[in-house]
Motif scaffolding. Sequence first.
Motif: not given
Length: 370
Positions: A213-221
């Motif tokens: 969840s964190y990896l996806l959030t930080v990448f797309f953000f």
Amino acid sequence: MHGFFETDILSDMQKPFYVKVLLVATLLLGINAFAQEKDHSSSEEKGSLKTEIKEFIGHHLLDSHDFTLFTLDEENNEHVGFPLPVILWDNGLKVFSSSKFHHGESVAEVDGNYYALYHGKIVKTDSEGTINYDEDHHATNVKPLDFSITKNVVFIFLVSALMLFLFARMAKSYKTSALPKGIGRLLEPIVLYIRDDIAIPNIGKKHYKKYMSYLLTVFFFIWIINLLGLTPLGVNVTNNIAVTFALAILTYLITTFTANKNYWKHIFWMPDVPVFMKIVLAPIELLGTFIKPFSLMIRLYANITAGHVVLMSILGMMFIFKNWIGSPLSFGLAFALSLLELLVAALQAYIFTMLSALYFGSAVEEHHDH
């Protein structure tokens, strides 16, 4: 006689060519002399123009307390945009609209206190807007605690809402069909790539799910924010070191609080190492845990800021050259660099996500017996 006749004919044939060369050389010398005279007469104008471009680039990179789409008349302070709320703590909560500053031209009066904008920062002043300086020409005015909703904060909220909307729609579509629909067709391959090529190889199949969840959030953000930074809106969120610091500190906190005992053992008391070396290396390893997120912060900040500065500097060269050779070349180079910046926007998101996954993987790595 025959040779003299051939030479005479040849020189008669070459005369038009020599005349053409002479005319071209004369023309070029005239243009060069005119250009030198023009450069000499307009050197002061170019100097002021370069200063103006430099100031504009610096202003563009700064965050602001209002959102300006474009300027109609700089001299008359006519802008098209909208103000943002200013929230200060100065012996109590002070809330007012940034329109009171009139784009930094006026002093805002709130409850008997006066505030002014100084290089994008709010300082306390008097009714005249006086700025006091020390011997090093640094402003000494009191700066109240600033919790304002600035332009960067607005876009952080907008991108967060956009991501929440997109991924909520994507998750909802999977309830009725195993195949993605709409925007999910674009997002699913990226999500799978982050899972299969970043998370699993670096963290391991046993632990990767709690970090996804964190990896996806930080990448797309980071990716979306970087793309918005390439638009004429003047959004430069990731070239604000406070934002990159917040992202880096999140990676550091997750790494620290999810690490197992083997991680800390390798930092403070490394196995199979002489006791003396353990004592020497322990503080170095501990310092390394702080250097890793620091490198994340600086890398993202420096690359995005450098890209904006170089791109705007090349665009500014069009106004300096003002001729049919230099201006098109500057525009073509700026266009090519803009395409490269599209790659950099995704690349910086990938690097930040990849390194975060590496740190998480080292934190949960299991002990291996040899």
